[in-house]
Scaffold this motif. Structure first.
Motif, PDB file in Angstrom:
ATOM      1  N   GLY A 247      -7.492  -9.013  -1.918  1.00  0.00           N
ATOM      2  CA  GLY A 247      -6.332  -8.382  -1.304  1.00  0.00           C
ATOM      3  C   GLY A 247      -5.232  -8.208  -2.327  1.00  0.00           C
ATOM      4  N   TYR A 248      -4.124  -7.642  -1.893  1.00  0.00           N
ATOM      5  CA  TYR A 248      -3.014  -7.408  -2.823  1.00  0.00           C
ATOM      6  C   TYR A 248      -1.698  -7.709  -2.145  1.00  0.00           C
TER       7      TYR A 248
ATOM      8  N   THR B  51       4.661   6.749  -7.144  1.00  0.00           N
ATOM      9  CA  THR B  51       4.427   6.027  -5.904  1.00  0.00           C
ATOM     10  C   THR B  51       3.878   4.624  -6.135  1.00  0.00           C
ATOM     11  N   ASP B  52       4.232   3.739  -5.203  1.00  0.00           N
ATOM     12  CA  ASP B  52       3.687   2.382  -5.172  1.00  0.00           C
ATOM     13  C   ASP B  52       3.855   1.621  -6.484  1.00  0.00           C
ATOM     14  N   PRO B  53       5.082   1.575  -7.031  1.00  0.00           N
ATOM     15  CA  PRO B  53       5.273   0.789  -8.262  1.00  0.00           C
ATOM     16  C   PRO B  53       5.221  -0.728  -8.030  1.00  0.00           C
ATOM     17  N   HIS B  54       5.414  -1.188  -6.780  1.00  0.00           N
ATOM     18  CA  HIS B  54       5.292  -2.619  -6.460  1.00  0.00           C
ATOM     19  C   HIS B  54       6.070  -3.491  -7.433  1.00  0.00           C
ATOM     20  N   LEU B  55       7.319  -3.142  -7.666  1.00  0.00           N
ATOM     21  CA  LEU B  55       8.157  -3.896  -8.610  1.00  0.00           C
ATOM     22  C   LEU B  55       8.592  -5.225  -8.001  1.00  0.00           C
TER      23      LEU B  55
ATOM     24  N   GLY C 193       7.310   5.171  -1.631  1.00  0.00           N
ATOM     25  CA  GLY C 193       7.146   3.878  -0.994  1.00  0.00           C
ATOM     26  C   GLY C 193       6.435   2.797  -1.788  1.00  0.00           C
ATOM     27  N   ASP C 194       6.500   1.567  -1.231  1.00  0.00           N
ATOM     28  CA  ASP C 194       6.099   0.358  -1.953  1.00  0.00           C
ATOM     29  C   ASP C 194       6.795   0.325  -3.322  1.00  0.00           C
ATOM     30  N   LEU C 195       8.094   0.615  -3.284  1.00  0.00           N
ATOM     31  CA  LEU C 195       8.868   0.575  -4.522  1.00  0.00           C
ATOM     32  C   LEU C 195       8.968  -0.866  -5.003  1.00  0.00           C
TER      33      LEU C 195
ATOM     34  N   GLY D 204       1.847   8.221  -0.314  1.00  0.00           N
ATOM     35  CA  GLY D 204       1.471   7.176  -1.271  1.00  0.00           C
ATOM     36  C   GLY D 204       0.448   6.261  -0.614  1.00  0.00           C
ATOM     37  N   HIS D 205       0.652   4.933  -0.749  1.00  0.00           N
ATOM     38  CA  HIS D 205      -0.061   3.906   0.019  1.00  0.00           C
ATOM     39  C   HIS D 205      -1.530   3.728  -0.353  1.00  0.00           C
ATOM     40  N   VAL D 206      -2.246   4.799  -0.657  1.00  0.00           N
ATOM     41  CA  VAL D 206      -3.695   4.690  -0.830  1.00  0.00           C
ATOM     42  C   VAL D 206      -4.100   4.412  -2.280  1.00  0.00           C
ATOM     43  N   HIS D 207      -3.121   4.450  -3.203  1.00  0.00           N
ATOM     44  CA  HIS D 207      -3.376   4.095  -4.615  1.00  0.00           C
ATOM     45  C   HIS D 207      -4.592   4.844  -5.167  1.00  0.00           C
ATOM     46  N   GLN D 208      -4.711   6.112  -4.860  1.00  0.00           N
ATOM     47  CA  GLN D 208      -5.806   6.940  -5.372  1.00  0.00           C
ATOM     48  C   GLN D 208      -5.457   8.404  -5.126  1.00  0.00           C
TER      49      GLN D 208
ATOM     50  N   LEU E 133       5.838  11.068   3.205  1.00  0.00           N
ATOM     51  CA  LEU E 133       5.849   9.787   3.911  1.00  0.00           C
ATOM     52  C   LEU E 133       5.001   8.817   3.106  1.00  0.00           C
ATOM     53  N   HIS E 134       4.981   7.552   3.511  1.00  0.00           N
ATOM     54  CA  HIS E 134       4.208   6.559   2.750  1.00  0.00           C
ATOM     55  C   HIS E 134       2.751   6.497   3.185  1.00  0.00           C
ATOM     56  N   HIS E 135       2.522   6.467   4.502  1.00  0.00           N
ATOM     57  CA  HIS E 135       1.171   6.190   5.010  1.00  0.00           C
ATOM     58  C   HIS E 135       0.332   7.463   5.129  1.00  0.00           C
TER      59      HIS E 135
HETATM   60 FE   LIG Z   1       1.107   0.206  -2.279  1.00  0.00          FE
END
Ligand SMILES: [Fe+2]
Length: 268
Positions: free
Chosen positions: A267-268, A16-20, A58-60, A195-199, A156-158
């Protein structure tokens, strides 16, 4: 008389959340997101072997670029198994779906190993928070009604519950009560995964296991009132799903990945 062999558990990997990014040197708070994803993939292959299914929640892409989505699909070929992708707040949902279809990763209802997987799009264009459109809730309700006998995982993502982090509470799933009303009507739902929460999050709600997972890049500090990151290694979740509906799961990290996180970002 010999007993029939017990059916093997389905081995599922959540990434999740690889932010490529389109740029191969693209970094998030100092972490090269292609390099951190590669470290996670190496870690999975060396410690777990190949999964039977991959859920990408999500946040691929960080930059919603065609190149980032194609890069993600190409990297997942290392596993040689089906993958299912959903959009996050950083994604362009339409573009993601179109690239996902090139990799057969755009299925919203997938049945494998005696389980069913329902992939929901909670992204809202140009918003960080999430919301499930009426058609997503109808899809969930009708699909579960047609398939009452297979244990189900809803992805889901959120985050659909408060995870105890002030700044994240503003950017979770807005209409979460509508989601829970549907889920409460279908007792075969065993897991809700996001995903989304990065934890890492592990909770229970009325017999449903609630799971969230570290990002394959940067990690948000647990329990923080304001945006904060912490220098934990990129991670993933491994799940073993039994046809009985029983599950075993753990979060693992690519502990040997070296990175210098910008911890002072706001922020990110
Ligand atoms: Fe993310």
């Amino acid at each position: 008389m010999t007993k029939p062999p017990t059916a093997r558990a389905l081995r599922v990997l959540q990434l999740t959340d690889p932010h490529l990014m389109a740029d191969a040197e693209g970094a998030l708070l100092g972490v090269n997101t292609r390099a951190s994803l590669a470290a996670v993939i190496d870690e999975v292959l060396s410690h777990q072997g190949r999964p039977d299914l991959i859920l990408a929640t999500g946040d691929l892409a960080q930059d919603a670029s065609t190149e980032a989505y194609r890069y993600f699909g190409e990297q997942l070929k290392a596993f040689g198994c089906p993958t299912l992708w959903i959009a996050g707040n950083h994604d362009h949902a339409g573009l993601l779906r179109s690239i996902a279809s090139e990799f057969n990763a755009d299925t919203k209802h997938h049945i494998q190993g005696g389980w069913q997987f329902l992939m929901l799009d909670s992204s809202v264009p140009d918003k960080v928070f999430g919301e499930l459109a009426a058609q997503e809730l109808v899809f969930l309700d009708e699909t579960l009604a047609r398939n009452p006998d297979l244990p189900a995982m809803v992805c889901l993502h959120h985050h659909p519950v408060d995870i105890g982090s002030g700044w994240m509470e503003e950017i979770g799933l807005r209409n979460r009560e509508a989601l829970w009303q549907v889920i409460d009507r279908h007792p075969q739902v065993r897991v809700v995964l996001w995903g989304h929460v990065h934890q890492e999050v592990e909770r229970q709600r009325r017999g449903v296991q609630l799971l969230a997972t570290p990002s394959t890049c940067i990690q948000f500090a647990t329990g923080s009132a304001d945006f904060a990151v912490e220098p934990l290694a990129p991670g993933y979740r491994w799940l073993e799903l039994h046809p009985s509906g029983a599950i075993a799961t753990q979060v693992c990290r690519a502990g040997s990945f070296r990175f210098e996180l910008d911890e002072n970002s706001s922020g990110y």
